[in-house]
Write a protein that holds these residues in place. Structure first.
Motif, mmCIF file in Angstrom:
data_model
loop_
_atom_site.group_PDB
_atom_site.id
_atom_site.type_symbol
_atom_site.label_atom_id
_atom_site.label_comp_id
_atom_site.label_asym_id
_atom_site.label_seq_id
_atom_site.Cartn_x
_atom_site.Cartn_y
_atom_site.Cartn_z
ATOM 1 N N GLU A 1 52.582 -31.737 -50.665
ATOM 2 C CA GLU A 1 53.989 -31.685 -50.255
ATOM 3 C C GLU A 1 54.432 -33.025 -49.662
ATOM 4 O O GLU A 1 55.517 -33.537 -49.964
ATOM 5 C CB GLU A 1 54.197 -30.583 -49.222
ATOM 6 C CG GLU A 1 54.094 -29.177 -49.776
ATOM 7 C CD GLU A 1 54.379 -28.134 -48.718
ATOM 8 O OE1 GLU A 1 54.893 -27.052 -49.084
ATOM 9 O OE2 GLU A 1 54.092 -28.381 -47.524
ATOM 10 N N SER B 1 57.324 -35.632 -50.996
ATOM 11 C CA SER B 1 58.417 -35.851 -50.053
ATOM 12 C C SER B 1 58.584 -37.328 -49.715
ATOM 13 O O SER B 1 59.708 -37.841 -49.628
ATOM 14 C CB SER B 1 58.167 -35.053 -48.771
ATOM 15 O OG SER B 1 59.200 -35.265 -47.830
ATOM 16 N N LYS C 1 58.970 -39.445 -53.281
ATOM 17 C CA LYS C 1 60.198 -39.005 -53.964
ATOM 18 C C LYS C 1 60.132 -39.163 -55.496
ATOM 19 O O LYS C 1 61.091 -39.598 -56.141
ATOM 20 C CB LYS C 1 61.420 -39.742 -53.406
ATOM 21 C CG LYS C 1 61.845 -39.232 -52.039
ATOM 22 C CD LYS C 1 63.153 -39.839 -51.600
ATOM 23 C CE LYS C 1 63.750 -39.106 -50.412
ATOM 24 N NZ LYS C 1 62.855 -38.922 -49.264
ATOM 25 N N ASP D 1 66.513 -36.492 -53.062
ATOM 26 C CA ASP D 1 66.367 -35.602 -51.905
ATOM 27 C C ASP D 1 65.226 -34.618 -52.169
ATOM 28 O O ASP D 1 65.118 -34.073 -53.271
ATOM 29 C CB ASP D 1 67.673 -34.835 -51.656
ATOM 30 C CG ASP D 1 67.579 -33.901 -50.463
ATOM 31 O OD1 ASP D 1 67.419 -34.402 -49.330
ATOM 32 O OD2 ASP D 1 67.642 -32.677 -50.661
ATOM 33 N N LYS E 1 63.215 -31.279 -50.281
ATOM 34 C CA LYS E 1 63.108 -30.318 -49.188
ATOM 35 C C LYS E 1 61.777 -29.589 -49.310
ATOM 36 O O LYS E 1 61.508 -28.922 -50.311
ATOM 37 C CB LYS E 1 64.267 -29.321 -49.232
ATOM 38 C CG LYS E 1 65.630 -29.950 -48.974
ATOM 39 C CD LYS E 1 66.738 -28.913 -49.037
ATOM 40 C CE LYS E 1 68.100 -29.545 -48.784
ATOM 41 N NZ LYS E 1 69.199 -28.564 -48.887
ATOM 42 N N GLY F 1 61.390 -25.305 -48.455
ATOM 43 C CA GLY F 1 62.790 -24.880 -48.387
ATOM 44 C C GLY F 1 62.925 -23.423 -48.771
ATOM 45 O O GLY F 1 62.306 -22.963 -49.719
ATOM 46 N N TYR G 1 64.875 -20.757 -50.539
ATOM 47 C CA TYR G 1 65.943 -20.715 -51.532
ATOM 48 C C TYR G 1 66.983 -19.666 -51.160
ATOM 49 O O TYR G 1 66.748 -18.794 -50.337
ATOM 50 C CB TYR G 1 65.360 -20.426 -52.924
ATOM 51 C CG TYR G 1 66.224 -20.927 -54.036
ATOM 52 C CD1 TYR G 1 66.556 -22.267 -54.121
ATOM 53 C CD2 TYR G 1 66.722 -20.058 -54.996
ATOM 54 C CE1 TYR G 1 67.361 -22.735 -55.138
ATOM 55 C CE2 TYR G 1 67.524 -20.518 -56.013
ATOM 56 C CZ TYR G 1 67.851 -21.867 -56.080
ATOM 57 O OH TYR G 1 68.649 -22.313 -57.093
ATOM 58 N N ILE H 1 58.680 -26.628 -52.971
ATOM 59 C CA ILE H 1 59.566 -27.794 -52.837
ATOM 60 C C ILE H 1 60.834 -27.560 -53.653
ATOM 61 O O ILE H 1 60.781 -27.052 -54.775
ATOM 62 C CB ILE H 1 58.866 -29.075 -53.345
ATOM 63 C CG1 ILE H 1 57.722 -29.461 -52.408
ATOM 64 C CG2 ILE H 1 59.855 -30.232 -53.483
ATOM 65 C CD1 ILE H 1 56.923 -30.655 -52.888
ATOM 66 N N GLN I 1 68.540 -30.198 -60.078
ATOM 67 C CA GLN I 1 67.666 -29.594 -59.074
ATOM 68 C C GLN I 1 66.379 -29.078 -59.719
ATOM 69 O O GLN I 1 66.398 -28.502 -60.810
ATOM 70 C CB GLN I 1 68.376 -28.442 -58.371
ATOM 71 C CG GLN I 1 67.646 -27.941 -57.138
ATOM 72 C CD GLN I 1 68.450 -26.895 -56.382
ATOM 73 O OE1 GLN I 1 68.517 -25.754 -56.794
ATOM 74 N NE2 GLN I 1 69.044 -27.304 -55.260
#
Length: 265
Positions: free
Chosen positions: A9, A13, A16, A36, A38, A41, A43, A52, A61
């Protein structure tokens, strides 16, 4: 395992980006760069929590889910319908290998769904000079031209594409257009069977060629095919194959030139 999971993760992060696999050989493996990311996150919908949620630099996305072959990571299946979802298996990784694995390899990962690529299939082939039509496989199953209408095969087998819980095939638009001009419900009804043939062999041949042109025939339409033996949509089984001079495991297209072709009654 937990540490490896958290490290993966952190890598996505902080760096990127991720290296994504090919999509059915239609779209090549490539890096996806994120603007970006997250981590953990939640949902928008209940019990749908990917590891992620990342947004690419072009505004798309992506949901990313990590798995381990020896552990069920999520009790509730992620709802990825109409979304882009990438699953990555960390089972074979170590602390030393995981970063290079995530950023540079296409191994041990697959698209659970990719709505972006799916919607671009026809245009992608068109740009390469090949026309295809994405067709719901449930409609192909009841189509008399389901074997010779196939536009794309992989390793000699019909390509099936899964998207949002539905299986699709890539068909030849020119054949579909010609057949549907005769029968607008071509993909929605069982093919019409011939109820009776003339006794005269020459008249039989003329009737058959009028109703089922040679270029549209497959062995699955022939009464000599042993339907009960057929378990693979790429292989027919001709009963009198020795006398017909064809292989026992018969390529369906053999019917196009077979002199012994007789349509099922």
């Amino acid at each position: 395992m937990v540490t490896l999971y958290k490290l993966a993760e952190h890598i996505i992060s902080s760096r990127k980006r991720i290296h994504a696999p090919s999509y059915y050989g239609i779209f090549k493996e490539a890096d996806i760069v994120f603007s970006d990311v997250k981590v953990d996150g939640c949902y928008d919908r209940e019990d749908k929590q990917p590891d992620i949620i990342a947004t690419s630099t072009d505004g798309k996305q992506y949901l990313i889910e990590f798995t381990f072959a020896y552990k069920v990571q999520h009790k509730n299946v992620i709802d990825y319908k109409n979304l882009n979802c990438l699953e990555i298996d960390l089972s074979n990784q170590t602390f030393e290998t995981v970063e290079n694995f995530l950023l540079n390899s296409a191994e041990d990962r697959k698209w659970l769904n990719n709505e972006t690529f799916f919607r671009s299939i026809e245009s992608a082939y068109s740009e390469r000079g090949k026309e295809v039509r994405v067709t719901d496989e449930s409609k192909c199953i009841v189509c008399s031209h389901r074997y010779n209408c196939v536009a794309v095969k992989q390793n000699g087998r019909i390509m099936s594409i899964s998207n949002s819980g539905t299986i699709y095939r890539l068909c030849k638009p020119e054949l579909l257009n010609r057949v549907q001009a005769k029968s607008p419900n071509h993909h929605y009804v069982m093919p019409t069977r011939i109820n009776a043939l003339p006794a005269n062999p020459q008249l039989q041949k003329e009737v058959v060629e009028q109703l089922i042109p040679p270029e549209e025939r497959t062995c699955f339409m022939c009464k000599s095919n042993l339907d009960w033996m057929c378990r693979d949509s790429n292989i027919a089984h001709c009963g009198p194959y020795p006398s017909m001079g064809v292989p026992k495991n018969t390529p369906p297209d053999t019917a196009k030139t077979c002199k012994g072709f007789k349509p099922k009654q």
